[in-house]
Design an enzyme around this catalytic site. Structure first.
Site, PDB file in Angstrom:
ATOM      1  CB  THR A   1      -1.226  -2.538   6.952  1.00  0.00           C
ATOM      2  OG1 THR A   1      -2.334  -1.744   6.483  1.00  0.00           O
ATOM      3  CG2 THR A   1      -1.671  -3.995   7.058  1.00  0.00           C
ATOM      4  CB  SER A   2      -4.016   0.692  10.607  1.00  0.00           C
ATOM      5  OG  SER A   2      -4.362   1.304   9.361  1.00  0.00           O
TER       6      SER A   2
ATOM      7  CG  HIS B   1      -2.838   2.440  -1.997  1.00  0.00           C
ATOM      8  ND1 HIS B   1      -2.803   2.376  -0.625  1.00  0.00           N
ATOM      9  CD2 HIS B   1      -3.983   1.819  -2.376  1.00  0.00           C
ATOM     10  CE1 HIS B   1      -3.908   1.744  -0.190  1.00  0.00           C
ATOM     11  NE2 HIS B   1      -4.627   1.395  -1.235  1.00  0.00           N
TER      12      HIS B   1
ATOM     13  CB  CYS C   1      -0.518  14.317 -18.270  1.00  0.00           C
ATOM     14  SG  CYS C   1      -1.329  15.724 -19.069  1.00  0.00           S
TER      15      CYS C   1
ATOM     16  CD  GLN D   1      -2.495  -1.142   2.751  1.00  0.00           C
ATOM     17  OE1 GLN D   1      -3.545  -0.528   2.946  1.00  0.00           O
ATOM     18  NE2 GLN D   1      -1.875  -1.804   3.698  1.00  0.00           N
TER      19      GLN D   1
ATOM     20  CB  VAL E   1       3.122   5.861  -2.583  1.00  0.00           C
ATOM     21  CG1 VAL E   1       1.667   5.431  -2.688  1.00  0.00           C
ATOM     22  CG2 VAL E   1       3.305   6.892  -1.465  1.00  0.00           C
ATOM     23  CG  ASP E   2       8.004   3.709   0.916  1.00  0.00           C
ATOM     24  OD1 ASP E   2       7.723   3.611   2.127  1.00  0.00           O
ATOM     25  OD2 ASP E   2       8.245   2.714   0.189  1.00  0.00           O
TER      26      ASP E   2
HETATM   27  C1  BV8 Z   1     -11.856   3.221  -3.454  1.00  0.00           C
HETATM   28  C2  BV8 Z   1      -1.981   6.802  -1.366  1.00  0.00           C
HETATM   29  C3  BV8 Z   1     -13.789   3.315  -4.753  1.00  0.00           C
HETATM   30  C4  BV8 Z   1      -1.790   8.243  -1.373  1.00  0.00           C
HETATM   31  C5  BV8 Z   1      -3.788   6.087   0.126  1.00  0.00           C
HETATM   32  C6  BV8 Z   1     -16.171   7.146   0.800  1.00  0.00           C
HETATM   33  C7  BV8 Z   1     -15.925   7.546  -0.507  1.00  0.00           C
HETATM   34  C8  BV8 Z   1     -15.027   6.858  -1.337  1.00  0.00           C
HETATM   35  C9  BV8 Z   1     -14.355   5.760  -0.842  1.00  0.00           C
HETATM   36  C10 BV8 Z   1     -14.588   5.399   0.466  1.00  0.00           C
HETATM   37  C11 BV8 Z   1     -15.494   6.045   1.289  1.00  0.00           C
HETATM   38  N1  BV8 Z   1     -15.507   5.428   2.499  1.00  0.00           N
HETATM   39  C12 BV8 Z   1     -14.628   4.391   2.470  1.00  0.00           C
HETATM   40  C13 BV8 Z   1     -14.099   4.366   1.251  1.00  0.00           C
HETATM   41  C14 BV8 Z   1     -13.101   3.473   0.776  1.00  0.00           C
HETATM   42  C15 BV8 Z   1     -11.749   4.165   1.029  1.00  0.00           C
HETATM   43  C16 BV8 Z   1     -11.309   3.765   2.424  1.00  0.00           C
HETATM   44  O1  BV8 Z   1     -10.923   2.630   2.609  1.00  0.00           O
HETATM   45  N2  BV8 Z   1     -11.392   4.675   3.392  1.00  0.00           N
HETATM   46  C17 BV8 Z   1     -11.047   4.287   4.762  1.00  0.00           C
HETATM   47  C18 BV8 Z   1     -10.246   5.410   5.416  1.00  0.00           C
HETATM   48  C19 BV8 Z   1     -12.325   3.959   5.483  1.00  0.00           C
HETATM   49  N3  BV8 Z   1     -10.862   3.647   0.026  1.00  0.00           N
HETATM   50  C20 BV8 Z   1     -10.660   4.325  -1.106  1.00  0.00           C
HETATM   51  O2  BV8 Z   1     -11.099   5.441  -1.333  1.00  0.00           O
HETATM   52  C21 BV8 Z   1      -9.889   3.558  -2.150  1.00  0.00           C
HETATM   53  N4  BV8 Z   1     -10.593   3.643  -3.374  1.00  0.00           N
HETATM   54  O3  BV8 Z   1     -12.453   2.636  -2.599  1.00  0.00           O
HETATM   55  O4  BV8 Z   1     -12.403   3.569  -4.631  1.00  0.00           O
HETATM   56  C22 BV8 Z   1     -13.997   3.267  -6.193  1.00  0.00           C
HETATM   57  C23 BV8 Z   1     -14.217   2.038  -6.784  1.00  0.00           C
HETATM   58  C24 BV8 Z   1     -14.424   1.993  -8.124  1.00  0.00           C
HETATM   59  C25 BV8 Z   1     -14.380   3.168  -8.884  1.00  0.00           C
HETATM   60  C26 BV8 Z   1     -14.131   4.401  -8.269  1.00  0.00           C
HETATM   61  C27 BV8 Z   1     -13.919   4.465  -6.909  1.00  0.00           C
HETATM   62  C28 BV8 Z   1      -8.515   4.188  -2.348  1.00  0.00           C
HETATM   63  C29 BV8 Z   1      -7.714   4.028  -1.087  1.00  0.00           C
HETATM   64  C30 BV8 Z   1      -6.283   4.480  -1.342  1.00  0.00           C
HETATM   65  C31 BV8 Z   1      -6.063   5.796  -0.673  1.00  0.00           C
HETATM   66  N5  BV8 Z   1      -4.648   6.140  -0.829  1.00  0.00           N
HETATM   67  N6  BV8 Z   1      -2.515   6.437  -0.051  1.00  0.00           N
HETATM   68  C32 BV8 Z   1      -0.717   8.663  -0.409  1.00  0.00           C
HETATM   69  O5  BV8 Z   1       0.028   7.808   0.122  1.00  0.00           O
HETATM   70  O6  BV8 Z   1      -0.617   9.867  -0.218  1.00  0.00           O
HETATM   71  S1  BV8 Z   1      -4.296   5.481   1.632  1.00  0.00           S
HETATM   72  C33 BV8 Z   1      -3.078   5.446   2.823  1.00  0.00           C
HETATM   73  O7  BV8 Z   1      -3.580   4.524   3.819  1.00  0.00           O
HETATM   74  C34 BV8 Z   1      -1.749   4.863   2.380  1.00  0.00           C
HETATM   75  O8  BV8 Z   1      -1.763   4.325   1.075  1.00  0.00           O
HETATM   76  C35 BV8 Z   1      -1.558   3.705   3.325  1.00  0.00           C
HETATM   77  O9  BV8 Z   1      -0.835   2.726   2.758  1.00  0.00           O
HETATM   78  C36 BV8 Z   1      -2.950   3.305   3.552  1.00  0.00           C
HETATM   79  C37 BV8 Z   1      -3.175   2.358   4.699  1.00  0.00           C
HETATM   80  O10 BV8 Z   1      -2.507   2.881   5.823  1.00  0.00           O
HETATM   81  P1  BV8 Z   1      -1.367   1.935   6.469  1.00  0.00           P
HETATM   82  O11 BV8 Z   1      -0.361   1.637   5.411  1.00  0.00           O
HETATM   83  O12 BV8 Z   1      -1.997   0.805   7.154  1.00  0.00           O
HETATM   84  O13 BV8 Z   1      -0.688   2.938   7.480  1.00  0.00           O
HETATM   85  P2  BV8 Z   1      -1.243   3.336   8.922  1.00  0.00           P
HETATM   86  O14 BV8 Z   1      -0.478   4.528   9.363  1.00  0.00           O
HETATM   87  O15 BV8 Z   1      -2.743   3.352   8.887  1.00  0.00           O
HETATM   88  O16 BV8 Z   1      -0.841   2.090   9.841  1.00  0.00           O
HETATM   89  C38 BV8 Z   1       0.533   1.814  10.083  1.00  0.00           C
HETATM   90  C39 BV8 Z   1       0.566   0.525  10.875  1.00  0.00           C
HETATM   91  O17 BV8 Z   1       1.918   0.162  11.078  1.00  0.00           O
HETATM   92  C40 BV8 Z   1      -0.072   0.644  12.248  1.00  0.00           C
HETATM   93  O18 BV8 Z   1      -0.904  -0.489  12.466  1.00  0.00           O
HETATM   94  C41 BV8 Z   1       1.132   0.633  13.211  1.00  0.00           C
HETATM   95  O19 BV8 Z   1       0.806  -0.014  14.423  1.00  0.00           O
HETATM   96  C42 BV8 Z   1       2.120  -0.194  12.434  1.00  0.00           C
HETATM   97  N7  BV8 Z   1       3.530   0.078  12.719  1.00  0.00           N
HETATM   98  C43 BV8 Z   1       4.109   1.274  13.031  1.00  0.00           C
HETATM   99  N8  BV8 Z   1       5.447   1.101  13.173  1.00  0.00           N
HETATM  100  C44 BV8 Z   1       5.705  -0.215  12.910  1.00  0.00           C
HETATM  101  C45 BV8 Z   1       4.493  -0.867  12.629  1.00  0.00           C
HETATM  102  N9  BV8 Z   1       4.434  -2.184  12.339  1.00  0.00           N
HETATM  103  C46 BV8 Z   1       5.600  -2.875  12.324  1.00  0.00           C
HETATM  104  N10 BV8 Z   1       6.798  -2.315  12.583  1.00  0.00           N
HETATM  105  C47 BV8 Z   1       6.893  -0.995  12.887  1.00  0.00           C
HETATM  106  N11 BV8 Z   1       8.113  -0.462  13.154  1.00  0.00           N
HETATM  107 ZN    ZN Z   2      -0.397  15.455 -21.166  1.00  0.00          ZN
END
Ligand code: BV8
Ligand code: ZN
Length: 238
Positions: free
Chosen positions: A183-184, A115, A123, A97, A99-100
């Site tokens: 991942t959360s 992602h 573009c 997930q 993007v890095d």
């Molecule tokens: C989609 C890229 C539909 C950009 C990201 C209302 C409207 C529209 C959609 C929705 C909606 N409600 C819900 C949705 C679905 C939505 C969604 O899931 N929302 C959630 C918040 C409820 N999803 C979407 O919108 C997706 N698209 O559904 O489209 C559709 C279908 C057809 C046609 C058209 C549309 C798109 C989702 C992608 C969003 N983009 N990022 C950017 O990076 O800037 S999301 C973002 O969250 C990142 O990509 C990230 O990867 C992702 C998940 O987060 P995590 O990676 O889990 O990171 P987090 O900080 O949460 O957790 C870190 C974990 O690591 C923790 O558990 C921590 O304890 C642990 N940790 C920390 N340190 C360590 C560790 N573990 C081990 N070792 C360590 N040292």
């Molecule tokens: Zn162009």
């Protein structure tokens, strides 16, 4: 840990799902942790098409700042352990997930960036996409049509890249072991791969510094930093 190590050793096909936590020990902020990006910024203000349409420069500055952090960061022992595991297992897929691009920088080959990538630009007019690792970078116009570029990542409300997503689903359906790392499991459809792996009979091992929404549904949850646990879990070649 020993049981999980045996599952990995005996697996002929492993699929991994990583999130921001695997890059935390490289110094890259996660999204939802205590020092997470969403503490300082609101996702809907920056990681949505609407936010970009409203203020493309602000959104680009946020990505340019993150690109700077990532460029200065080094992959950590967790990224290295997964690159090593890929070399050892007959069938291996890494769904990220993130993007890095740190998995690729550490030598992982079959990486499915569901992602998108912070190093890609696309573009908004003609859809052409290209890579540009320049840091810092002011948002360049499209070299084909002069249209406005945007970050090549998937924002909330946007669908995931079709080809990459179906490869991720296929790899999830046909694996003996499914590793969920840092991942959360809060974002869909990516988080949906975990119950999908379960339904296909894979053993699920979670590595996280804390329990998550999926911890009750996995076969083994290892609590601790991925940079420490993964090398132990995967074991050196010796
Ligand atoms: C989609 C890229 C539909 C950009 C990201 C209302 C409207 C529209 C959609 C929705 C909606 N409600 C819900 C949705 C679905 C939505 C969604 O899931 N929302 C959630 C918040 C409820 N999803 C979407 O919108 C997706 N698209 O559904 O489209 C559709 C279908 C057809 C046609 C058209 C549309 C798109 C989702 C992608 C969003 N983009 N990022 C950017 O990076 O800037 S999301 C973002 O969250 C990142 O990509 C990230 O990867 C992702 C998940 O987060 P995590 O990676 O889990 O990171 P987090 O900080 O949460 O957790 C870190 C974990 O690591 C923790 O558990 C921590 O304890 C642990 N940790 C920390 N340190 C360590 C560790 N573990 C081990 N070792 C360590 N040292
Ligand atoms: Zn162009």
């Amino acid at each position: 840990m020993n049981e999980a190590r045996d599952w990995i050793k005996n697996a002929s096909s492993i699929t991994v799902l990583t999130g921001a936590g695997i890059s935390a020990e490289s110094g890259i902020p996660t999204f939802r942790g205590a020092a997470g990006l969403w503490k300082q910024f609101r996702p809907q203000d920056l990681a949505t098409p609407h936010a970009f349409a409203r203020d493309p420069i602000l959104v680009w500055e946020w990505y340019d700042w993150r690109r700077g952090l990532i460029k200065a960061a080094q992959p950590n022992a967790a990224h290295l352990a997964l690159a090593e595991l890929e070399r050892r297992v007959r069938r291996f897929a890494l769904v990220t997930q993130n993007v890095d691009g740190l998995h690729q920088r550490e030598g992982s080959r079959n990486v499915l960036e569901v992602h998108g990538s912070i190093w890609k630009l696309r573009c908004t007019a003609c859809g052409r996409s290209w890579e540009d690792q320049t840091v810092p970078l002011s948002l360049p116009p499209c070299c084909e049509c002069g249209g406005m570029a945007r970050p090549g990542v998937v924002w909330f409300g946007e669908s995931l890249p079709t080809e990459i997503w179906s490869s991720a689903e296929r790899a999830t359906l046909h694996c003996d072991v499914f590793l969920v790392i840092g991942t959360s499991a809060a974002v869909y459809p990516a988080a949906g791969l975990i119950p999908l792996a379960k339904s296909s009979g894979a053993r699920i091992i979670e590595v996280n510094t804390e329990t998550t929404e999926i911890s009750s549904n996995v076969d083994c949850t290892l609590i601790g930093p991925a940079g420490e646990l993964l090398p132990q879990l995967i074991g050196s070649n010796a």
